[in-house]
Scaffold this motif. Sequence first.
Motif, PDB file in Angstrom:
ATOM      1  N   SER A 158       6.661  38.860 -40.519  1.00 37.19           N
ATOM      2  CA  SER A 158       5.725  37.894 -39.925  1.00 37.19           C
ATOM      3  C   SER A 158       5.502  38.198 -38.450  1.00 37.19           C
ATOM      4  CB  SER A 158       6.258  36.469 -40.086  1.00 37.19           C
ATOM      5  OG  SER A 158       6.365  36.121 -41.448  1.00 37.19           O
ATOM      6  N   LEU A 159       6.578  38.460 -37.730  1.00 38.84           N
ATOM      7  CA  LEU A 159       6.472  38.727 -36.297  1.00 38.84           C
ATOM      8  C   LEU A 159       5.584  39.938 -36.029  1.00 38.84           C
ATOM      9  CD1 LEU A 159       7.500  37.865 -33.505  1.00 38.84           C
ATOM     10  CD2 LEU A 159       9.413  39.432 -33.806  1.00 38.84           C
ATOM     11  N   ASN A 160       5.832  41.031 -36.745  1.00 38.78           N
ATOM     12  CA  ASN A 160       5.043  42.244 -36.537  1.00 38.78           C
ATOM     13  C   ASN A 160       3.581  42.053 -36.894  1.00 38.78           C
ATOM     14  OD1 ASN A 160       7.281  43.650 -35.643  1.00 38.78           O
ATOM     15  ND2 ASN A 160       7.736  44.556 -37.635  1.00 38.78           N
ATOM     16  N   GLU A 161       3.324  41.306 -37.972  1.00 40.48           N
ATOM     17  CA  GLU A 161       1.941  41.075 -38.399  1.00 40.48           C
ATOM     18  C   GLU A 161       1.149  40.338 -37.321  1.00 40.48           C
ATOM     19  OE1 GLU A 161       0.089  41.825 -41.168  1.00 40.48           O
ATOM     20  OE2 GLU A 161       1.678  43.140 -41.862  1.00 40.48           O
ATOM     21  N   TYR A 162       1.727  39.290 -36.771  1.00 38.47           N
ATOM     22  CA  TYR A 162       0.975  38.469 -35.812  1.00 38.47           C
ATOM     23  C   TYR A 162       0.930  39.110 -34.429  1.00 38.47           C
ATOM     24  CZ  TYR A 162       0.620  35.109 -39.518  1.00 38.47           C
ATOM     25  OH  TYR A 162       0.305  34.510 -40.713  1.00 38.47           O
ATOM     26  N   ILE A 163       1.894  39.944 -34.096  1.00 43.59           N
ATOM     27  CA  ILE A 163       1.796  40.727 -32.869  1.00 43.59           C
ATOM     28  C   ILE A 163       0.605  41.676 -32.967  1.00 43.59           C
ATOM     29  CG2 ILE A 163       2.891  42.558 -31.516  1.00 43.59           C
ATOM     30  CD1 ILE A 163       5.590  41.241 -32.168  1.00 43.59           C
ATOM     31  N   ASP A 164       0.452  42.335 -34.107  1.00 40.00           N
ATOM     32  CA  ASP A 164      -0.677  43.254 -34.305  1.00 40.00           C
ATOM     33  C   ASP A 164      -2.011  42.521 -34.259  1.00 40.00           C
ATOM     34  OD1 ASP A 164       0.997  45.411 -34.508  1.00 40.00           O
ATOM     35  OD2 ASP A 164       0.971  45.501 -36.703  1.00 40.00           O
ATOM     36  N   ILE A 165      -2.055  41.342 -34.866  1.00 42.47           N
ATOM     37  CA  ILE A 165      -3.292  40.557 -34.843  1.00 42.47           C
ATOM     38  C   ILE A 165      -3.633  40.154 -33.412  1.00 42.47           C
ATOM     39  CG2 ILE A 165      -4.340  38.358 -35.542  1.00 42.47           C
ATOM     40  CD1 ILE A 165      -2.761  38.609 -38.177  1.00 42.47           C
ATOM     41  N   ALA A 166      -2.622  39.755 -32.642  1.00 40.24           N
ATOM     42  CA  ALA A 166      -2.840  39.359 -31.250  1.00 40.24           C
ATOM     43  C   ALA A 166      -3.359  40.528 -30.418  1.00 40.24           C
ATOM     44  CB  ALA A 166      -1.547  38.813 -30.653  1.00 40.24           C
ATOM     45  N   LYS A 167      -2.816  41.715 -30.648  1.00 39.43           N
ATOM     46  CA  LYS A 167      -3.256  42.901 -29.908  1.00 39.43           C
ATOM     47  C   LYS A 167      -4.735  43.182 -30.148  1.00 39.43           C
ATOM     48  CE  LYS A 167       1.194  45.377 -29.933  1.00 39.43           C
ATOM     49  NZ  LYS A 167       1.929  46.536 -30.511  1.00 39.43           N
ATOM     50  N   PHE A 168      -5.175  42.946 -31.376  1.00 40.05           N
ATOM     51  CA  PHE A 168      -6.553  43.287 -31.752  1.00 40.05           C
ATOM     52  C   PHE A 168      -7.541  42.176 -31.402  1.00 40.05           C
ATOM     53  CE2 PHE A 168     -10.148  43.939 -34.600  1.00 40.05           C
ATOM     54  CZ  PHE A 168     -10.373  45.300 -34.452  1.00 40.05           C
ATOM     55  N   TYR A 169      -7.141  40.930 -31.578  1.00 38.61           N
ATOM     56  CA  TYR A 169      -8.098  39.829 -31.474  1.00 38.61           C
ATOM     57  C   TYR A 169      -7.994  39.010 -30.190  1.00 38.61           C
ATOM     58  CZ  TYR A 169      -9.371  40.681 -36.298  1.00 38.61           C
ATOM     59  OH  TYR A 169      -9.823  41.277 -37.443  1.00 38.61           O
ATOM     60  N   SER A 170      -6.961  39.252 -29.384  1.00 37.59           N
ATOM     61  CA  SER A 170      -6.829  38.470 -28.156  1.00 37.59           C
ATOM     62  C   SER A 170      -6.871  39.396 -26.945  1.00 37.59           C
ATOM     63  CB  SER A 170      -5.540  37.647 -28.211  1.00 37.59           C
ATOM     64  OG  SER A 170      -5.551  36.637 -27.215  1.00 37.59           O
ATOM     65  N   THR A 171      -6.033  39.159 -25.956  1.00 34.61           N
ATOM     66  CA  THR A 171      -6.107  39.922 -24.718  1.00 34.61           C
ATOM     67  C   THR A 171      -5.258  41.192 -24.784  1.00 34.61           C
ATOM     68  OG1 THR A 171      -4.200  38.837 -23.677  1.00 34.61           O
ATOM     69  CG2 THR A 171      -6.335  37.732 -23.503  1.00 34.61           C
ATOM     70  N   GLN A 172      -5.392  42.015 -23.762  1.00 37.18           N
ATOM     71  CA  GLN A 172      -4.687  43.296 -23.720  1.00 37.18           C
ATOM     72  C   GLN A 172      -3.167  43.111 -23.726  1.00 37.18           C
ATOM     73  OE1 GLN A 172      -5.803  45.652 -20.357  1.00 37.18           O
ATOM     74  NE2 GLN A 172      -4.640  47.446 -20.980  1.00 37.18           N
ATOM     75  N   LYS A 173      -2.700  42.041 -23.093  1.00 34.82           N
ATOM     76  CA  LYS A 173      -1.263  41.821 -22.977  1.00 34.82           C
ATOM     77  C   LYS A 173      -0.727  40.813 -23.997  1.00 34.82           C
ATOM     78  CE  LYS A 173      -1.226  42.853 -18.020  1.00 34.82           C
ATOM     79  NZ  LYS A 173      -0.876  42.358 -16.664  1.00 34.82           N
ATOM     80  N   SER A 174      -1.574  40.397 -24.920  1.00 34.34           N
ATOM     81  CA  SER A 174      -1.178  39.354 -25.867  1.00 34.34           C
ATOM     82  C   SER A 174      -0.025  39.765 -26.770  1.00 34.34           C
ATOM     83  CB  SER A 174      -2.380  38.937 -26.723  1.00 34.34           C
ATOM     84  OG  SER A 174      -3.300  38.203 -25.950  1.00 34.34           O
ATOM     85  N   GLY A 175       0.045  41.053 -27.112  1.00 32.30           N
ATOM     86  CA  GLY A 175       1.103  41.495 -28.010  1.00 32.30           C
ATOM     87  C   GLY A 175       2.485  41.216 -27.448  1.00 32.30           C
ATOM     88  N   VAL A 176       2.683  41.554 -26.171  1.00 36.14           N
ATOM     89  CA  VAL A 176       3.971  41.336 -25.519  1.00 36.14           C
ATOM     90  C   VAL A 176       4.258  39.843 -25.406  1.00 36.14           C
ATOM     91  CG1 VAL A 176       5.283  41.651 -23.393  1.00 36.14           C
ATOM     92  CG2 VAL A 176       3.826  43.496 -24.253  1.00 36.14           C
ATOM     93  N   PHE A 177       3.237  39.086 -25.028  1.00 40.47           N
ATOM     94  CA  PHE A 177       3.402  37.646 -24.859  1.00 40.47           C
ATOM     95  C   PHE A 177       3.750  36.961 -26.179  1.00 40.47           C
ATOM     96  CE2 PHE A 177       1.198  33.423 -24.797  1.00 40.47           C
ATOM     97  CZ  PHE A 177       2.126  32.776 -23.988  1.00 40.47           C
ATOM     98  N   VAL A 178       2.982  37.246 -27.212  1.00 40.58           N
ATOM     99  CA  VAL A 178       3.223  36.651 -28.527  1.00 40.58           C
ATOM    100  C   VAL A 178       4.593  37.042 -29.052  1.00 40.58           C
ATOM    101  CG1 VAL A 178       2.484  36.709 -30.953  1.00 40.58           C
ATOM    102  CG2 VAL A 178       0.794  36.390 -29.131  1.00 40.58           C
ATOM    103  N   ASN A 179       4.970  38.279 -28.837  1.00 38.59           N
ATOM    104  CA  ASN A 179       6.286  38.748 -29.259  1.00 38.59           C
ATOM    105  C   ASN A 179       7.391  37.930 -28.597  1.00 38.59           C
ATOM    106  OD1 ASN A 179       8.426  40.252 -30.252  1.00 38.59           O
ATOM    107  ND2 ASN A 179       8.105  41.976 -28.866  1.00 38.59           N
ATOM    108  N   GLY A 180       7.310  37.767 -27.287  1.00 36.57           N
ATOM    109  CA  GLY A 180       8.342  37.048 -26.559  1.00 36.57           C
ATOM    110  C   GLY A 180       8.449  35.584 -26.949  1.00 36.57           C
TER     111      GLY A 180
END
Length: 314
Positions: free
Chosen positions: A268-290
Amino acid sequence: MVNRRLLRVKIVQVLYSYSKSEGKTLNNAEKELFFSIDKTYELYHYFLLLAIDVTEYARKKIEQNKSKKLPTEADLNPNTRFIDNRVISQLGQTLAFTKYMNQHKLSWVNHPELIRDVFKIIAASDIYTEYMEAAHDSYEEDRRLWVRIFKKIIPEIEAIGDVLEELSIYWNDDADLVLSMLQKTIKRFDQSKGEDQDLLPLFKDLDDIGFAKTLFRDAVLNAEKYQAMIHQAAKNWDVDRLAYMDILIMQVAISEAINFPNIPIKVSLNEYIDIAKFYSTQKSGVFVNGVLDKIFADLTKDGVINKSGRGLLQ
């Protein structure tokens, strides 16, 4: 045919639409979700029809060349291997395909220039040349041709994307998945099955339908609670980094972690990190992960998240 990744993306997209629309009911939003999923299956059939129409265009072109006032030897004795492709012929007679087409009335009739250009691009490719000049002629080679076309050629034709964007707003992010499913479909074609050849179903099984419905409804109904968790976990982060799409993505992720004990947290974590990277901001992946990592740890500690089965606890 629709995989969990695409279901998650569509849930996030419809959740965004729902949250921005005044007066839209949960039932109507859910209908929009499944309508969006159905449109993916429609695109799948549109691409299958594209193969048939491109082949038919090539057939008509050969007939036109034969009718020239001064036809060449090549015009009179053309290589018909492409238009005689047994897989495409079988597809056109497949009951599952013809039934769907009769019900949905799909057509490329308003885009003849696209069919022409797609054929020209295919005919100019090394893939086409190798196929047409190969000494060996078989059903397997016919099948391999269209697997390679859907894999190597179609994704590179920008005009197809432009037309699809005009035809439906629901197809903006579906093409890659559908093209991979088309390759899988063609690989499964069996000459002995004839018109009874199966196509891929919309859903792999009923579990995927339940997954989409449960995940969407829970994310909506518990929005306030999940967003409170997000803000609490993000209090040490820069508030400006709380992009609205990040919040919605994490809202769905929390719902999945709580409601589906058979899906590992890491998945689940990896899936939504990837979605955030694609559909939100450039730094969203790190933020969502944390933020999600902290929320999941707290919910697991409190017994709210309970994973069961081998390999699901990490």
